[in-house]
Scaffold this motif. Structure first.
Motif, PDB file in Angstrom:
ATOM      1  N   LEU A  46      44.077 -33.722 -20.761  1.00 16.28           N
ATOM      2  CA  LEU A  46      43.796 -33.647 -22.183  1.00 16.28           C
ATOM      3  C   LEU A  46      42.674 -34.594 -22.576  1.00 16.28           C
ATOM      4  O   LEU A  46      42.444 -35.615 -21.924  1.00 16.28           O
ATOM      5  CB  LEU A  46      45.053 -33.994 -22.999  1.00 16.28           C
ATOM      6  CG  LEU A  46      46.193 -32.980 -22.958  1.00 16.28           C
ATOM      7  CD1 LEU A  46      47.118 -33.267 -21.788  1.00 16.28           C
ATOM      8  CD2 LEU A  46      46.969 -32.994 -24.250  1.00 16.28           C
ATOM      9  N   HIS A  47      42.018 -34.258 -23.678  1.00 20.62           N
ATOM     10  CA  HIS A  47      41.009 -35.136 -24.258  1.00 20.62           C
ATOM     11  C   HIS A  47      41.722 -36.378 -24.797  1.00 20.62           C
ATOM     12  O   HIS A  47      42.561 -36.285 -25.681  1.00 20.62           O
ATOM     13  CB  HIS A  47      40.283 -34.397 -25.395  1.00 20.62           C
ATOM     14  CG  HIS A  47      39.231 -35.220 -26.067  1.00 20.62           C
ATOM     15  ND1 HIS A  47      38.715 -34.894 -27.294  1.00 20.62           N
ATOM     16  CD2 HIS A  47      38.590 -36.357 -25.686  1.00 20.62           C
ATOM     17  CE1 HIS A  47      37.806 -35.784 -27.647  1.00 20.62           C
ATOM     18  NE2 HIS A  47      37.713 -36.683 -26.682  1.00 20.62           N
ATOM     19  N   ILE A  48      41.382 -37.543 -24.264  1.00 20.79           N
ATOM     20  CA  ILE A  48      42.077 -38.773 -24.639  1.00 20.79           C
ATOM     21  C   ILE A  48      41.384 -39.524 -25.778  1.00 20.79           C
ATOM     22  O   ILE A  48      41.782 -40.644 -26.131  1.00 20.79           O
ATOM     23  CB  ILE A  48      42.247 -39.701 -23.429  1.00 20.79           C
ATOM     24  CG1 ILE A  48      40.887 -40.109 -22.841  1.00 20.79           C
ATOM     25  CG2 ILE A  48      43.128 -39.033 -22.367  1.00 20.79           C
ATOM     26  CD1 ILE A  48      40.964 -41.199 -21.783  1.00 20.79           C
ATOM     27  N   TYR A  49      40.334 -38.926 -26.338  1.00 21.07           N
ATOM     28  CA  TYR A  49      39.647 -39.495 -27.490  1.00 21.07           C
ATOM     29  C   TYR A  49      39.260 -40.962 -27.228  1.00 21.07           C
ATOM     30  O   TYR A  49      38.633 -41.278 -26.239  1.00 21.07           O
ATOM     31  CB  TYR A  49      40.495 -39.340 -28.753  1.00 21.07           C
ATOM     32  CG  TYR A  49      40.608 -37.903 -29.218  1.00 21.07           C
ATOM     33  CD1 TYR A  49      39.699 -37.362 -30.124  1.00 21.07           C
ATOM     34  CD2 TYR A  49      41.623 -37.072 -28.732  1.00 21.07           C
ATOM     35  CE1 TYR A  49      39.790 -36.037 -30.553  1.00 21.07           C
ATOM     36  CE2 TYR A  49      41.729 -35.747 -29.147  1.00 21.07           C
ATOM     37  CZ  TYR A  49      40.812 -35.239 -30.057  1.00 21.07           C
ATOM     38  OH  TYR A  49      40.907 -33.927 -30.463  1.00 21.07           O
ATOM     39  N   THR A 198      44.244 -28.108 -22.466  1.00 19.67           N
ATOM     40  CA  THR A 198      45.104 -28.924 -21.616  1.00 19.67           C
ATOM     41  C   THR A 198      44.765 -28.742 -20.130  1.00 19.67           C
ATOM     42  O   THR A 198      45.525 -29.183 -19.271  1.00 19.67           O
ATOM     43  CB  THR A 198      46.591 -28.570 -21.838  1.00 19.67           C
ATOM     44  OG1 THR A 198      46.806 -27.189 -21.511  1.00 19.67           O
ATOM     45  CG2 THR A 198      47.006 -28.818 -23.281  1.00 19.67           C
ATOM     46  N   ASN A 199      43.637 -28.090 -19.857  1.00 14.41           N
ATOM     47  CA  ASN A 199      43.333 -27.797 -18.442  1.00 14.41           C
ATOM     48  C   ASN A 199      41.862 -27.966 -18.077  1.00 14.41           C
ATOM     49  O   ASN A 199      41.376 -27.353 -17.134  1.00 14.41           O
ATOM     50  CB  ASN A 199      43.797 -26.377 -18.091  1.00 14.41           C
ATOM     51  CG  ASN A 199      43.102 -25.311 -18.930  1.00 14.41           C
ATOM     52  OD1 ASN A 199      42.204 -25.618 -19.719  1.00 14.41           O
ATOM     53  ND2 ASN A 199      43.510 -24.074 -18.767  1.00 14.41           N
ATOM     54  N   ILE A 200      41.135 -28.825 -18.831  1.00 10.88           N
ATOM     55  CA  ILE A 200      39.738 -29.093 -18.499  1.00 10.88           C
ATOM     56  C   ILE A 200      39.624 -30.500 -17.945  1.00 10.88           C
ATOM     57  O   ILE A 200      40.057 -31.465 -18.575  1.00 10.88           O
ATOM     58  CB  ILE A 200      38.825 -28.943 -19.735  1.00 10.88           C
ATOM     59  CG1 ILE A 200      38.853 -27.511 -20.270  1.00 10.88           C
ATOM     60  CG2 ILE A 200      37.394 -29.337 -19.378  1.00 10.88           C
ATOM     61  CD1 ILE A 200      38.056 -27.322 -21.549  1.00 10.88           C
ATOM     62  N   LEU A 219      42.059 -36.919 -19.202  1.00  8.20           N
ATOM     63  CA  LEU A 219      42.948 -37.465 -18.200  1.00  8.20           C
ATOM     64  C   LEU A 219      44.336 -36.877 -18.359  1.00  8.20           C
ATOM     65  O   LEU A 219      44.669 -36.327 -19.416  1.00  8.20           O
ATOM     66  CB  LEU A 219      43.041 -38.999 -18.313  1.00  8.20           C
ATOM     67  CG  LEU A 219      41.792 -39.834 -18.024  1.00  8.20           C
ATOM     68  CD1 LEU A 219      42.085 -41.311 -18.275  1.00  8.20           C
ATOM     69  CD2 LEU A 219      41.284 -39.629 -16.607  1.00  8.20           C
ATOM     70  N   SER A 220      45.159 -37.013 -17.346  1.00  3.82           N
ATOM     71  CA  SER A 220      46.563 -36.619 -17.438  1.00  3.82           C
ATOM     72  C   SER A 220      47.399 -37.837 -17.830  1.00  3.82           C
ATOM     73  O   SER A 220      46.928 -38.982 -17.795  1.00  3.82           O
ATOM     74  CB  SER A 220      47.050 -36.080 -16.092  1.00  3.82           C
ATOM     75  OG  SER A 220      47.104 -37.119 -15.130  1.00  3.82           O
TER      76      SER A 220
END
Length: 297
Positions: A46-49, A198-200, A219-220
């Motif tokens: 996910l994009h963790i901003y 959720t998958n990039i 990151l995951s």
């Protein structure tokens, strides 16, 4: 952990928190709790901003450890000798890396010019052009996006490598974290889709290939837990010193404070009001790495 409280927590998450993808709790290096929600799995990226900012802080520390950067007191413009400073622009010439790390550097804009930023083909120069102004150095001013990209430019100049390559070699790969490639957007819609994805796997960059400094990394939950554990381990992973204990201690203590919300700030890390409570990397949407040194989690 209390099973009854865990079930109660999961019930609340499933009912009220559709933005939570995963939750991991580590203590003494062991996983006490790990679960995923809202269709996400351990493999979801996910994009963790703004957690990206704290990753940048780690990379600055590594660059200093390796001698690529002399110190946080180095002037920002020392890395950009070809940058043309406008007449009567004196403040920008005094701004140091520490001023950027502690969010105490001044900027010329009153409101973040997001549209101009996102449509710019050079995020670093765009940020440099807005650095400085009439305000004094030393007053806390949180820069969400426009400003942190300067660190990306600095790391590229200092190490002679693309930021993602430097990060892979010195942080991600030693921790077993996969960040696939640079990500660029051709439209506003592509960026909005990225924020929801959720998958990039990757790190956003501008058209010149310079990665973003304040956002844009995916990151995951496991990846983020590894970063937290690295800091609990004083920078050691599998017997190897990834980032120095000195940098971790210096970057996670209070250097400035957001008076409006009365929140202490380190070097791109948020510090708990009572330092014994720990410190956090925090990003929009609830993305968080929380570290409590005393309790070892």
């Amino acid at each position: 952990m209390n099973e009854e409280k865990i079930l109660e927590l999961e019930k609340i998450i499933n009912k009220d928190y559709k933005n939570i993808a995963g939750l991991i709790v580590l203590k003494d290096g062991k996983t006490l709790y790990e679960n995923y929600f809202n269709g996400c799995t351990a493999n979801s990226k996910l994009h963790i901003y703004s957690v990206t900012k704290s990753i940048i802080s780690i990379l600055i520390g590594i660059a200093i450890d390796k001698g690529h950067i002399k110190s946080v007191d180095t002037k920002v413009l020392d890395f950009f000798p070809d940058y043309i400073v406008k007449k009567r622009e004196k403040v920008i010439q005094k701004i140091t890396l520490k001023d950027l790390l502690t969010m105490t550097a001044p900027y010329k804009y009153r409101f973040n010019p997001y549209i101009k930023y996102f449509t710019s083909d050079d995020f670093v120069k765009f940020s440099l052009d807005l650095l400085g102004g009439k305000d004094d150095i030393g007053k806390f001013r949180y820069a969400p996006l426009i400003g942190p990209d300067i660190f990306s430019g600095i790391l590229v100049k200092a190490t002679g490598k693309p930021l993602l390559d430097f990060a892979k070699e010195n942080l991600f790969e030693p921790l077993g974290i996969t960040v696939a490639d640079n990500i660029t957007f051709n439209s506003k819609e592509e960026q909005l889709d990225f924020n929801k994805s959720t998958n990039i796997s990757g790190w956003v960059s501008d058209s010149k290939g310079i990665n973003t400094g304040g956002w844009g990394l995916t990151l995951s939950a496991t990846d983020m837990a590894k970063i937290g554990q690295l800091y609990l381990n004083d920078g050691i992973w599998n017997g190897k010193q990834i980032v120095s204990k000195t940098w971790i201690e210096e970057s996670t203590k209070e250097h400035s404070r957001w008076d409006k919300l009365n929140i202490p700030y380190g070097y791109l890390w948020w510090i708990s009001e009572d330092n014994d409570l720990g410190y956090s990397a925090m990003g929009d949407g609830g993305n968080t790495i929380f570290v409590n040194k005393d309790k070892k989690w």
